[in-house]
Design an enzyme around this catalytic site. Structure first.
Site, mmCIF file in Angstrom:
data_model
loop_
_atom_site.group_PDB
_atom_site.id
_atom_site.type_symbol
_atom_site.label_atom_id
_atom_site.label_comp_id
_atom_site.label_asym_id
_atom_site.label_seq_id
_atom_site.Cartn_x
_atom_site.Cartn_y
_atom_site.Cartn_z
ATOM 1 C CE1 TYR A 69 42.906 34.310 44.852
ATOM 2 C CE2 TYR A 69 41.067 35.738 43.361
ATOM 3 C CZ TYR A 69 41.890 33.710 43.913
ATOM 4 O OH TYR A 69 41.440 33.192 43.592
ATOM 5 C CG ASP A 107 44.070 41.292 38.331
ATOM 6 O OD1 ASP A 107 42.619 41.541 37.027
ATOM 7 O OD2 ASP A 107 43.802 40.428 38.895
ATOM 8 C CE LYS A 155 35.659 39.018 41.018
ATOM 9 N NZ LYS A 155 36.916 38.710 40.567
#
Ligand SMILES: *Cc1c(COP(=O)(O)O)cnc(C)c1O
Length: 452
Positions: free
Chosen positions: A149, A244, A276
């Site tokens: 994702y 990522d 995050k």
């Protein structure tokens, strides 16, 4: 679940109000508890490792806002930095010092990253990195892996049917086939599929984007040599490699997954994305990498990218203070807490005969409720999305709800890491350990009947 309606009455009331004005009652789908059933808890406040909901129920938090709250909620130093920043204004629309300091902190931690640009979400980071790779290479196709994702970017909201390389169908309504049609989706940890896709389409591929160590299908680390194969094959075909690290960055180690697995023979990824942890609970994210690639961004180069709130002074203050607070002692504590909880979860599930596999990426872990008869239960390893999907969802849902009833809030999905923080003290950890045997029993009693 009948007594739930009385004990979570306020959450239920808020959910009713939310359902009238917000699709599904939530602002990010997984929060709706659709995968596990029941009433999502509306959280009123959080401190250290504890969440308190609007009914006054308390939970040890194993979501940590899906990663950012690595130091625990309302950490005093981050709180002070946020209050100090807020007292000096909320957004300037001009450059400011903390943006420089946050970029310097990231560059200092992740060796191959020479320059970064700040954005406000992980989605923006991956979207911008892909645009930059396309601008830099003059090519259009993007390779990604099933089960990875990268935010809700049109071109990246696609996964494959199983097996060989497929030109992906969109995984979401509203994504034009033309957008997803530029995306090639491959099974993770499969070097043959990788080589085949690049042999066929290599000169059209702008970039390959991968989670540094996937965490969004549960934790599925790259097999030894897989990341190096990504580097070798992309370099051989003139495509960029985007790692990522939105989830793994500054969590798996002080330098993220790269700090654990790098440096790589054959070179580092060209671009990285972060989010995050680096926002400390505020909207801050980044993409960065080789200076010669980053130099193609406006105002220096032809690739446009911008943001009204990019580098927001409060978000950068929170992120900077969080990163500076991520000391060696913090990573040691994460390790201890994660291993204590994972070992106890595994022991409890084994005692009840519930098939499962625990997988790690540094101190990041997840528990797969793989079923008997599925490949992972036999091999002891979940290697890709198909393996992850072999989970016993009824068993997980029962486990989740038993933990919740005992005051432990896991991510409400079987496809997520369990996030711990450095503020998980012995009290919080023993609270989790006490909840596990009962939850394992609930899982055992609710196992799906497997056929074949
Ligand atoms: C969370 C996540 C994203 C998206 O970040 P948002 O801030 O939710 O947009 C992208 N990539 C990975 C690996 C993630 O875990």
């Amino acid at each position: 679940m009948s007594d739930e309606t009385t004990s979570v009455a306020e959450s239920a009331r808020l959910l009713d109000r939310a359902l009238a004005v917000t699709p599904g009652g939530v602002n990010s789908p997984v929060r709706a508890f659709r995968a596990v059933g029941g009433t999502p808890r509306f959280i009123r406040e959080a401190k250290g490792p504890w969440l308190t909901d609007v009914d006054g129920l308390r939970y040890v938090d194993l979501i940590a806002s899906w990663g950012p709250m690595i130091l625990g909620h309302a950490h005093p130093k981050v709180m002070a930095a946020v209050q100090d920043a807020a007292s000096r204004g909320f957004s300037f629309g001009t450059p400011s010092e903390n943006e420089v300091a946050l970029a310097e902190e990231i560059v200092a931690r992740v060796e191959p990253v020479e320059q970064v640009r700040l954005v406000s979400s992980g989605t923006e980071a991956t979207m911008s990195a892909v645009r930059l790779a396309r601008g830099f290479t003059g090519r259009s196709k993007v390779v990604k892996f099933a089960g990875c994702y990268h935010g809700h970017v049109d071109a990246l909201l696609a996964h494959a049917g199983s097996g060989v390389a497929t030109f992906a169908l969109p995984d979401s309504a509203g994504v034009p086939t033309s957008a997803a049609g530029e995306t090639i989706v491959l099974p993770y940890n499969d070097v043959d599929a990788l080589e085949k896709a690049f042999a066929e389409h290599g000169d059209e591929i702008a970039c390959l984007i991968t989670e540094a160590s996937p965490g969004n299908m549960g934790v599925v680390p790259p097999a030894p040599g897989f990341t190096e194969a990504l580097r070798r094959v992309t370099a051989a075909h003139g495509a960029l490699l985007i790692s990522d690290e939105v989830m793994t960055g500054f969590r798996c180690s002080r330098s993220g997954w790269y700090g654990l697995e790098g440096p790589y023979e054959g070179g580092a990824p060209d671009l990285f994305t972060f989010g995050k942890v680096m926002g400390g609970g505020f909207p801050a994210a980044a993409f960065g990498g080789r200076a010669d690639v980053m130099g193609n961004l406006a105002p220096l180069g032809p690739v446009y990218q911008a943001g009204t709130l990019s580098g927001n002074p409060i978000a950068t203050a929170a992120g900077l203070t969080t990163l500076r607070g991520c000391t060696p002692e913090v990573y040691e504590r994460l390790d201890v807490v994660a291993h204590t909880i994972a070992d106890a979860a595994s022991a409890a599930l084994s005692a009840e005969g519930v098939p499962h596999v625990v997988q790690w990426a540094g101190s990041m872990f997840s528990v797969f409720f793989v079923s008997e008869g599925s490949r992972p239960a036999q091999t002891g390893a979940v290697r890709d999305y198909d393996d992850a999907r072999a989970q016993d969802i009824p068993a997980f849902s029962a486990f989740f709800h038993a933990m919740l009833d005992a005051g432990v809030h896991l991510p409400p999905s079987a496809y997520e890491a369990w996030f711990v923080g450095a503020s998980h003290d012995d009290d919080a950890v023993s609270h989790v350990l006490e909840a596990l045997p009962g939850a394992a029993r609930a899982a055992s009693e609710n196992r799906a009947r497997m056929t074949g």
